[in-house]
Design a protein around this motif. Structure first.
Motif, PDB file in Angstrom:
ATOM      1  N   GLU A  22      -7.394 -44.612 107.139  1.00 39.93           N
ATOM      2  CA  GLU A  22      -8.711 -44.284 107.700  1.00 39.93           C
ATOM      3  C   GLU A  22      -9.672 -45.461 107.551  1.00 39.93           C
ATOM      4  O   GLU A  22     -10.371 -45.834 108.500  1.00 39.93           O
ATOM      5  N   LYS A  23      -9.687 -46.063 106.374  1.00 36.92           N
ATOM      6  CA  LYS A  23     -10.565 -47.218 106.133  1.00 36.92           C
ATOM      7  C   LYS A  23     -10.128 -48.426 106.960  1.00 36.92           C
ATOM      8  O   LYS A  23     -10.963 -49.195 107.435  1.00 36.92           O
ATOM      9  N   ALA A  24      -8.828 -48.597 107.120  1.00 34.45           N
ATOM     10  CA  ALA A  24      -8.310 -49.721 107.910  1.00 34.45           C
ATOM     11  C   ALA A  24      -8.689 -49.566 109.384  1.00 34.45           C
ATOM     12  O   ALA A  24      -9.008 -50.562 110.049  1.00 34.45           O
ATOM     13  N   ILE A  25      -8.665 -48.359 109.894  1.00 34.11           N
ATOM     14  CA  ILE A  25      -9.095 -48.115 111.278  1.00 34.11           C
ATOM     15  C   ILE A  25     -10.562 -48.487 111.427  1.00 34.11           C
ATOM     16  O   ILE A  25     -10.952 -49.142 112.401  1.00 34.11           O
ATOM     17  N   GLU A  26     -11.380 -48.091 110.466  1.00 32.56           N
ATOM     18  CA  GLU A  26     -12.804 -48.448 110.502  1.00 32.56           C
ATOM     19  C   GLU A  26     -12.978 -49.962 110.501  1.00 32.56           C
ATOM     20  O   GLU A  26     -13.768 -50.504 111.277  1.00 32.56           O
ATOM     21  N   ARG A  27     -12.233 -50.639 109.639  1.00 29.64           N
ATOM     22  CA  ARG A  27     -12.337 -52.099 109.551  1.00 29.64           C
ATOM     23  C   ARG A  27     -11.881 -52.753 110.862  1.00 29.64           C
ATOM     24  O   ARG A  27     -12.512 -53.678 111.357  1.00 29.64           O
ATOM     25  N   PHE A  28     -10.770 -52.266 111.406  1.00 26.61           N
ATOM     26  CA  PHE A  28     -10.259 -52.804 112.668  1.00 26.61           C
ATOM     27  C   PHE A  28     -11.292 -52.636 113.780  1.00 26.61           C
ATOM     28  O   PHE A  28     -11.575 -53.572 114.524  1.00 26.61           O
ATOM     29  N   CYS A  29     -11.846 -51.446 113.888  1.00 30.10           N
ATOM     30  CA  CYS A  29     -12.835 -51.171 114.944  1.00 30.10           C
ATOM     31  C   CYS A  29     -14.093 -52.019 114.760  1.00 30.10           C
ATOM     32  O   CYS A  29     -14.639 -52.537 115.738  1.00 30.10           O
ATOM     33  N   THR A  30     -14.544 -52.178 113.541  1.00 31.78           N
ATOM     34  CA  THR A  30     -15.729 -52.999 113.271  1.00 31.78           C
ATOM     35  C   THR A  30     -15.477 -54.443 113.681  1.00 31.78           C
ATOM     36  O   THR A  30     -16.301 -55.057 114.374  1.00 31.78           O
ATOM     37  N   GLN A  31     -14.333 -54.987 113.270  1.00 28.26           N
ATOM     38  CA  GLN A  31     -13.993 -56.363 113.636  1.00 28.26           C
ATOM     39  C   GLN A  31     -13.895 -56.517 115.153  1.00 28.26           C
ATOM     40  O   GLN A  31     -14.372 -57.500 115.724  1.00 28.26           O
ATOM     41  N   THR A  32     -13.278 -55.542 115.785  1.00 27.67           N
ATOM     42  CA  THR A  32     -13.082 -55.592 117.232  1.00 27.67           C
ATOM     43  C   THR A  32     -14.413 -55.519 117.969  1.00 27.67           C
ATOM     44  O   THR A  32     -14.656 -56.286 118.910  1.00 27.67           O
ATOM     45  N   LEU A  33     -15.299 -54.645 117.538  1.00 31.86           N
ATOM     46  CA  LEU A  33     -16.610 -54.544 118.181  1.00 31.86           C
ATOM     47  C   LEU A  33     -17.414 -55.830 117.998  1.00 31.86           C
ATOM     48  O   LEU A  33     -18.148 -56.245 118.905  1.00 31.86           O
ATOM     49  N   GLU A  34     -17.261 -56.467 116.844  1.00 34.57           N
ATOM     50  CA  GLU A  34     -17.930 -57.760 116.628  1.00 34.57           C
ATOM     51  C   GLU A  34     -17.393 -58.817 117.589  1.00 34.57           C
ATOM     52  O   GLU A  34     -18.155 -59.609 118.147  1.00 34.57           O
ATOM     53  N   GLU A  35     -16.070 -58.829 117.787  1.00 36.15           N
ATOM     54  CA  GLU A  35     -15.472 -59.754 118.758  1.00 36.15           C
ATOM     55  C   GLU A  35     -16.015 -59.489 120.164  1.00 36.15           C
ATOM     56  O   GLU A  35     -16.341 -60.434 120.892  1.00 36.15           O
ATOM     57  N   PHE A  36     -16.100 -58.225 120.530  1.00 33.24           N
ATOM     58  CA  PHE A  36     -16.630 -57.865 121.848  1.00 33.24           C
ATOM     59  C   PHE A  36     -18.068 -58.350 121.985  1.00 33.24           C
ATOM     60  O   PHE A  36     -18.457 -58.884 123.023  1.00 33.24           O
ATOM     61  N   GLY A  37     -18.849 -58.168 120.941  1.00 33.42           N
ATOM     62  CA  GLY A  37     -20.244 -58.590 120.959  1.00 33.42           C
ATOM     63  C   GLY A  37     -20.380 -60.090 121.166  1.00 33.42           C
ATOM     64  O   GLY A  37     -21.274 -60.546 121.893  1.00 33.42           O
ATOM     65  N   GLN A  38     -19.497 -60.861 120.537  1.00 33.56           N
ATOM     66  CA  GLN A  38     -19.529 -62.312 120.698  1.00 33.56           C
ATOM     67  C   GLN A  38     -19.219 -62.707 122.136  1.00 33.56           C
ATOM     68  O   GLN A  38     -19.855 -63.609 122.691  1.00 33.56           O
ATOM     69  N   ILE A  39     -18.268 -62.040 122.733  1.00 30.66           N
ATOM     70  CA  ILE A  39     -17.929 -62.323 124.130  1.00 30.66           C
ATOM     71  C   ILE A  39     -19.103 -61.970 125.029  1.00 30.66           C
ATOM     72  O   ILE A  39     -19.510 -62.755 125.885  1.00 30.66           O
ATOM     73  N   ILE A  40     -19.659 -60.788 124.831  1.00 36.24           N
ATOM     74  CA  ILE A  40     -20.756 -60.302 125.674  1.00 36.24           C
ATOM     75  C   ILE A  40     -21.983 -61.195 125.552  1.00 36.24           C
ATOM     76  O   ILE A  40     -22.652 -61.489 126.542  1.00 36.24           O
TER      77      ILE A  40
END
Length: 112
Positions: A22-40
């Motif tokens: 559960e915590k790893a999913i949260e970490r993965f999603c947080t990292q991924t959203l940060e990557e998306f934000g950098q692209i955007i």
């Protein structure tokens, strides 16, 4: 005949694994959203290129998420924990609560 991993997995490891996952999913999603934000937010890149980059990144991360997290079972827990640990998604403080056997069998260093 060797028992399956599902049969030999300790109940305490299974309970802790569910929290780690559960915590790893949260970490993965947080990292991924940060990557998306950098692209955007990359205003140096043309808007259409950012869109294409974002689209590809969403597809790539969706595949990665499926490989790491899909299929919640004791049988899958072993491979999933190896993948989480390889990707740096498993919380080290939570890993400390697992049995030594489960930790050793899911150590990514064994496979690389």
């Amino acid at each position: 005949m060797e028992p399956s991993r599902e049969q030999s997995m300790k109940e305490s490891d299974w309970k802790k694994f569910k929290i780690i996952k559960e915590k790893a999913i949260e970490r993965f999603c947080t990292q991924t959203l940060e990557e998306f934000g950098q692209i955007i937010s990359n205003s140096e890149e043309h808007v259409h290129n950012r869109y294409l980059q974002l689209y590809k990144q969403v597809q790539d991360r969706n595949k990665e998420m499926a490989l790491i997290f899909d299929g919640h079972s004791r049988n899958n827990a072993w491979c999933q924990l190896i993948a989480m640990r390889t990707r740096g998604l498993a919380d080290e403080s939570l890993l400390a609560g697992l049995s030594e056997e489960f930790l050793q069998q899911t150590d990514p260093k064994r496979f690389g």
